[in-house]
Design an enzyme around this catalytic site. Structure first.
Site, PDB file in Angstrom:
ATOM      1  N   LYS A  79       0.843  -1.200   0.000  1.00  0.00           N
ATOM      2  CA  LYS A  79       0.000   0.000   0.000  1.00  0.00           C
ATOM      3  C   LYS A  79       0.878   1.249   0.000  1.00  0.00           C
ATOM      4  CE  LYS A  79      -3.771   2.186   2.616  1.00  0.00           C
ATOM      5  NZ  LYS A  79      -4.667   2.077   3.804  1.00  0.00           N
ATOM      6  N   SER A 154      -9.564   2.222   3.274  1.00  0.00           N
ATOM      7  CA  SER A 154      -8.718   2.904   2.313  1.00  0.00           C
ATOM      8  C   SER A 154      -7.766   1.976   1.554  1.00  0.00           C
ATOM      9  CB  SER A 154      -7.884   3.956   3.044  1.00  0.00           C
ATOM     10  OG  SER A 154      -7.030   3.343   4.010  1.00  0.00           O
ATOM     11  N   SER A 178      -9.848   0.006   7.556  1.00  0.00           N
ATOM     12  CA  SER A 178      -9.325   0.128   6.186  1.00  0.00           C
ATOM     13  C   SER A 178      -8.648  -1.113   5.619  1.00  0.00           C
ATOM     14  CB  SER A 178      -8.353   1.311   6.106  1.00  0.00           C
ATOM     15  OG  SER A 178      -9.059   2.526   6.125  1.00  0.00           O
TER      16      SER A 178
END
Length: 481
Positions: A79, A154, A178
């Protein structure tokens, strides 16, 4: 080689048998990314040179007959809020466009030391602020299971990359849901480790008392394997725990018979999609059949979790994001004539609407005259929420609950209503505030074929029990799938 069902064990077995080389495996994943990621948009940058260098290293070890490390040759995505030396680190924001950090996050370094091949950086909501991955400055991620739906946020790029078989495993971050929410939306496994279990060194901070790094994978065993690599004390992170790490993978073989499963009644009220409710009822029935004791519990302060989270998280974001000012790294406005104008114009151009909204909310709650009414009060309620969990865990071993109130929603459905978007986290933020561990495990599908996830929450640092129950849930789903 079929990538659709490739697991960590499968990748290592293929390497050990000579069926495939690590280099060929990396290239196969890059070919799949090139073929499909144009529509899904899970990757922001590829690190092909670094990946192939690591692959060649693993191939050399295999050729010499050396013992291969636990993640040898396993293709992994990172990420884009975690830094990788020399690779872009944008955090999904324009304000960090062009920034290439000179070091690796501890979690990244641990994966590579264990033999993982780092494919590249994954798309995410800007500074990890969002529940749909529509807040990225570089465009939204689409859900591989239904391209008209969001992948969740997210860590939407992290979940989508696993679901689309672009990577065997990925790293995400979870501040209020997330990792777990996108895992549920995309039909993969996603782990929220206990706060302090995994180092946050090298993580671009959103809310420092809440942010956690964890894996997204295809199976519970893979998640346990990756967390085993990530977990442990790090001298570079003062909040990481020195507590010994359990044998997560070895513990998966232990039976769940006799374990006490708590069902928090506050998580099954109005607003929960009936198909999700039915799937979780099926999970609970399966756990009963496996010999577990299922009993209701109460987490009475749950209704305060969303407002508490959005006071604390935005306050910490306001503080953390003050460093992005155009002086040290990333974007700098060329239009400014004075220093204060440079700060203002850089931040105005660099931050997106949701980040600005949260900075404003956080700055307000920390301001003179409002600190006691908002931030201090929220921290007090956080203590009450934590006590709810501690009381529940005095009676049960784990909690089983929904991850999300609905399946993956359509792109654009909630972008004009921030409150409705925030309510997507209604079942995930309390665990974040309390610092406990949790995992989202696929447990069914809707009539429309959308994935459904169930959340298993465990005591602080009791990931081992959490994984045992998650494995039993997974086995039940696979037997009925």
């Amino acid at each position: 080689m079929e990538l659709d069902s490739l697991t960590i064990d499968g990748a290592r077995a293929a390497l050990a048998s000579g069926e495939v080389t690590a280099t060929a495996l990396a290239e196969l994943h890059y070919e799949r990314i090139a073929a499909r990621d144009g529509e899904i948009h899970s990757f922001l940058a590829l690190s092909r040179e670094r990946a192939l260098e690591q692959s060649a290293k693993i191939d050399g070890m295999a050729a010499r007959g050396e013992d291969l490390p636990v993640l040898a040759g396993v293709p992994v995505g990172i990420k884009d809020v975690l830094v990788m030396k020399g690779a872009p680190a944008t955090a999904g924001s324009l304000i960090l466009k062009g920034y290439r950090p000179p070091y690796d996050a501890t979690a990244v370094a641990k994966l590579e030391a264990a033999g993982a091949v780092l494919l590249g950086k994954l798309n995410c909501d800007e500074f990890a602020m969002g529940s749909s991955n529509e807040n990225s400055a570089y465009g939204p991620v689409l859900n591989p299971r239904a391209l008209d739906r969001v992948p969740g946020g997210s860590s939407g790029g992290s979940a989508a990359a696993v679901a689309a078989d672009f990577a065997v495993a990925t790293l995400g971050t979870d501040t209020g849901g997330s990792i777990r929410q996108p895992a549920a939306f995309c039909g993969v496994v996603g782990v929220l480790p206990t706060y302090g279990r995994v180092s946050r060194y090298g993580l671009i901070a959103f809310a420092s008392s809440l942010d956690r790094v964890g894996p997204l994978t295809k199976t519970v065993k893979d998640a346990a394997t990756v967390l085993q690599v990530l977990a442990g004390h790090d001298v570079l992170d003062a909040t990481s725990s020195e507590r010994p790490v359990d044998d997560y993978v070895g513990g998966l073989s232990k039976p769940v018979e006799g374990l006490r499963i708590g069902v928090p009644e506050e998580y099954f009220g109005e607003g929960l999609d009936p198909e999700i409710r039915a799937a979780i009822d099926g999970v609970l029935a399966g756990l009963k059949t496996a010999g577990c004791v299922v009993k209701p519990v109460s987490l009475p302060h749950t209704k305060y979790a969303i407002p508490t989270y959005y006071v604390i998280a935005t306050a910490e974001a306001s503080s953390n994001l003050s460093r992005f000012d155009g002086v040290r790294f990333g974007l700098r406005s060329e239009e400014a004539k004075t220093l204060s104008e440079m700060f203002r114009k850089t931040r105005d151009a660099g931050f997106g609407a949701e980040v600005k909204r949260r900075i404003l909310l956080g700055t307000y709650s920390l301001s003179a005259g409002y600190y006691d009414a908002y931030y201090r009060k929220a921290q007090q309620v956080r203590t009450l929420l934590t006590r709810d969990f501690l009381a529940a865990f005095a009676e049960v071993d784990v909690l089983v609950a929904p991850v999300t109130p609905t399946p993956a929603f359509k792109l654009g459905a909630k972008t004009d209503d921030p409150v409705q978007m925030y309510l997507e986290d209604i079942y995930s933020v309390a665990a974040s505030l309390a610092g406990i561990c949790g995992v989202s495990v696929p447990c069914g599908e809707t009539r429309d074929g959308l994935p459904i996830g169930v959340q298993v929450m465990g005591r602080h640092f009791d990931e081992a029990t959490m994984f045992r129950v998650a494995k039993a849930v997974e086995a039940g789903f696979e037997s009925h799938g």
